[in-house]
Design a protein around this motif. Structure first.
Motif, mmCIF file in Angstrom:
data_model
loop_
_atom_site.group_PDB
_atom_site.id
_atom_site.type_symbol
_atom_site.label_atom_id
_atom_site.label_comp_id
_atom_site.label_asym_id
_atom_site.label_seq_id
_atom_site.Cartn_x
_atom_site.Cartn_y
_atom_site.Cartn_z
ATOM 1 N N SER A 170 0.828 -1.215 0.000
ATOM 2 C CA SER A 170 0.000 0.000 0.000
ATOM 3 C C SER A 170 0.857 1.258 0.000
ATOM 4 O O SER A 170 0.520 2.257 -0.637
ATOM 5 C CB SER A 170 -0.958 0.001 1.202
ATOM 6 O OG SER A 170 -0.254 -0.004 2.428
ATOM 7 N N GLN A 171 1.984 1.210 0.698
ATOM 8 C CA GLN A 171 2.891 2.357 0.690
ATOM 9 C C GLN A 171 3.526 2.557 -0.688
ATOM 10 O O GLN A 171 3.752 3.690 -1.124
ATOM 11 C CB GLN A 171 3.975 2.175 1.747
ATOM 12 C CG GLN A 171 3.505 2.443 3.166
ATOM 13 C CD GLN A 171 3.269 3.917 3.424
ATOM 14 O OE1 GLN A 171 4.183 4.728 3.343
ATOM 15 N NE2 GLN A 171 2.026 4.285 3.737
ATOM 16 N N GLU A 227 0.978 4.265 -2.874
ATOM 17 C CA GLU A 227 0.926 5.697 -2.539
ATOM 18 C C GLU A 227 2.097 6.441 -3.169
ATOM 19 O O GLU A 227 1.932 7.546 -3.708
ATOM 20 C CB GLU A 227 0.940 5.881 -1.020
ATOM 21 C CG GLU A 227 0.818 7.330 -0.597
ATOM 22 C CD GLU A 227 0.670 7.509 0.904
ATOM 23 O OE1 GLU A 227 1.178 8.529 1.416
ATOM 24 O OE2 GLU A 227 0.054 6.651 1.560
ATOM 25 N N LYS A 228 3.289 5.836 -3.133
ATOM 26 C CA LYS A 228 4.462 6.454 -3.767
ATOM 27 C C LYS A 228 4.242 6.600 -5.277
ATOM 28 O O LYS A 228 4.512 7.664 -5.860
ATOM 29 C CB LYS A 228 5.699 5.596 -3.494
ATOM 30 C CG LYS A 228 6.946 5.959 -4.307
ATOM 31 C CD LYS A 228 7.498 7.328 -3.944
ATOM 32 C CE LYS A 228 8.798 7.603 -4.702
ATOM 33 N NZ LYS A 228 9.354 8.941 -4.378
ATOM 34 N N ASN A 280 1.393 6.785 -6.893
ATOM 35 C CA ASN A 280 0.400 7.847 -7.098
ATOM 36 C C ASN A 280 1.035 9.230 -6.972
ATOM 37 O O ASN A 280 0.748 10.137 -7.759
ATOM 38 C CB ASN A 280 -0.730 7.730 -6.072
ATOM 39 C CG ASN A 280 -1.741 6.640 -6.362
ATOM 40 O OD1 ASN A 280 -2.655 6.418 -5.574
ATOM 41 N ND2 ASN A 280 -1.601 5.927 -7.469
ATOM 42 N N THR A 281 1.901 9.392 -5.979
ATOM 43 C CA THR A 281 2.580 10.670 -5.771
ATOM 44 C C THR A 281 3.383 11.073 -7.004
ATOM 45 O O THR A 281 3.517 12.268 -7.316
ATOM 46 C CB THR A 281 3.508 10.584 -4.540
ATOM 47 O OG1 THR A 281 2.720 10.275 -3.383
ATOM 48 C CG2 THR A 281 4.237 11.896 -4.302
ATOM 49 N N ASN A 292 -6.169 0.597 3.884
ATOM 50 C CA ASN A 292 -4.849 1.093 3.476
ATOM 51 C C ASN A 292 -4.847 1.692 2.074
ATOM 52 O O ASN A 292 -3.960 2.484 1.742
ATOM 53 C CB ASN A 292 -3.813 -0.039 3.536
ATOM 54 C CG ASN A 292 -3.373 -0.359 4.946
ATOM 55 O OD1 ASN A 292 -3.555 0.440 5.859
ATOM 56 N ND2 ASN A 292 -2.778 -1.526 5.130
ATOM 57 N N ILE A 293 -5.806 1.283 1.234
ATOM 58 C CA ILE A 293 -5.788 1.779 -0.148
ATOM 59 C C ILE A 293 -7.058 2.536 -0.523
ATOM 60 O O ILE A 293 -7.226 2.902 -1.685
ATOM 61 C CB ILE A 293 -5.567 0.623 -1.159
ATOM 62 C CG1 ILE A 293 -6.710 -0.404 -1.107
ATOM 63 C CG2 ILE A 293 -4.220 -0.052 -0.925
ATOM 64 C CD1 ILE A 293 -6.682 -1.407 -2.245
ATOM 65 N N ASP A 315 -8.058 5.500 -0.206
ATOM 66 C CA ASP A 315 -7.904 6.856 -0.743
ATOM 67 C C ASP A 315 -6.907 6.927 -1.900
ATOM 68 O O ASP A 315 -6.544 8.016 -2.348
ATOM 69 C CB ASP A 315 -7.457 7.812 0.371
ATOM 70 C CG ASP A 315 -8.503 7.961 1.463
ATOM 71 O OD1 ASP A 315 -9.707 7.932 1.129
ATOM 72 O OD2 ASP A 315 -8.120 8.088 2.638
ATOM 73 N N LEU A 316 -6.460 5.773 -2.376
ATOM 74 C CA LEU A 316 -5.450 5.751 -3.433
ATOM 75 C C LEU A 316 -6.089 5.577 -4.806
ATOM 76 O O LEU A 316 -7.212 5.078 -4.935
ATOM 77 C CB LEU A 316 -4.448 4.621 -3.167
ATOM 78 C CG LEU A 316 -3.703 4.706 -1.830
ATOM 79 C CD1 LEU A 316 -2.743 3.535 -1.683
ATOM 80 C CD2 LEU A 316 -2.950 6.024 -1.703
ATOM 81 N N ASN A 350 0.838 1.978 7.997
ATOM 82 C CA ASN A 350 0.029 0.905 7.390
ATOM 83 C C ASN A 350 0.416 -0.497 7.833
ATOM 84 O O ASN A 350 0.020 -1.478 7.204
ATOM 85 C CB ASN A 350 0.033 0.970 5.857
ATOM 86 C CG ASN A 350 -0.650 2.202 5.308
ATOM 87 O OD1 ASN A 350 -1.071 3.065 6.063
ATOM 88 N ND2 ASN A 350 -0.773 2.286 3.998
#
Length: 317
Positions: A13-14, A17-18, A20-21, A41-42, A44-45, A174
């Motif tokens: 999940s991290q 997020e990376k 997506n960033t 954990n996901i 909002d991704l 997470n």
């Protein structure tokens, strides 16, 4: 499309997020999606599609032309699990099947190995591939990872780009769903919050004082930064350590958590349980020369920096 297996887990999940960033939003998230707590954990991704892990191989056979990269982070990670058949199925065979698909469809492939493959460190913590076949993991989880590493290195045909990452002691956002398998940082935070004190294992090795047992702790954001870098690097295939490269004591870690929580230190010691005492690791430290040698130059968080960010920006919110 970029595939991330273990998508709702800690590191997976991290990693999403990376991505997506960095404006990679066509993510194929692969997991079981049967745990509402982990699914948060996901939530909002940005994810293009969720695919159940049990049908992912069939999905890839149909959609391979659209897939740019595969991050295989998913695994059964419980070091106390002794169901060797289940671990072999989910950790070793599943990864073999995915490896063969990435060869067939010419997809670059990064997968999660583990520092658990090093056992008691009889051969050190050097990711020299000539030593890997000699390693003796201490539990079936570590063995399932070791079995795949040895198999991968023995293959005549490999994905055109691949990397196996031996994760050391990862901590960060997470991981709350992992329970007793969560990091010592997470456990220390909760124990200090609830009781005002932290209990550490007493040393049963005369070479180490109480609390001076050492581990290579690495912040999860450093882990996903390396994964992201490898996605662009796409050369120098092989197996790599992924730790901070600097062993620190459990006492250092605990003091950092107290400081980040703005609480007075209150640390005591309890005996290490006898059933794990003879297999207890007193020192781990990743030799990071190999990854640095292929050009990865970004500085890792030191322990105090990582713990402070984790506590103040995630655990205390």
């Amino acid at each position: 499309m970029i595939v991330v297996t273990g998508a709702v887990g800690f590191i997976g999940s991290q990693l999403i997020e990376k991505l997506n960033t960095e404006n990679f939003n066509n993510i194929i998230a692969v997991d079981k999606f049967d745990n509402p707590t982990k699914n948060k954990n996901i939530e909002d991704l940005k994810i293009l599609e969720k695919v159940d892990r049990d049908i992912f191989h069939q999905w890839l056979d149909v959609n391979y032309e659209e897939v740019e990269f595969v991050f295989h982070i998913g695994a059964k990670t419980d070091t106390a699990l002794f169901d060797k058949g289940l671990l072999s199925k989910l950790n070793t065979q599943y990864t073999k099947d995915l490896w063969l698909q990435c060869i067939k469809y010419q997809i670059p492939f990064v997968y999660a190995s583990s520092a658990a493959t090093y056992g008691l460190g009889e051969y050190g913590y050097n990711d020299d591939e000539g030593l890997i076949q000699n390693l003796e993991p201490l539990n079936p989880y570590g063995q399932s990872k070791q079995d795949f590493d040895v198999w991968a290195l023995s293959q005549d045909e490999k994905p055109f780009y691949w990397a196996g990452l031996k994760f050391f002691n990862v901590y960060g956002p997470n991981e709350y769903h992992k329970g007793r398998m969560a990091s010592v940082v997470w456990h220390a935070y909760n124990q200090i919050r609830d009781t005002g004190t932290m209990k550490l294992f007493r040393s049963h090795n005369p070479e180490y004082k109480d609390g001076h047992q050492m581990r290579d702790f690495i912040y999860v954001k450093d882990v996903v930064d390396v994964c992201y870098w490898l996605m662009h690097h796409r050369k120098d295939s092989g197996i790599y350590n992924l730790g901070s490269g600097k062993a620190r004591t459990f006492l250092d870690l605990t003091k950092a958590v107290f400081k980040a929580m703005n609480k007075e230190e209150n640390i005591s010691f309890i005996d290490t349980p006898e059933d794990i005492r003879d297999k207890y690791q007193y020192f781990t430290e990743a030799n990071m020369d190999k990854l640095r040698g292929i050009g990865y130059s970004k500085k890792f968080h030191d322990l105090e920096e990582g713990v402070e960010e984790y506590v103040k920006h995630y655990l205390d919110t």
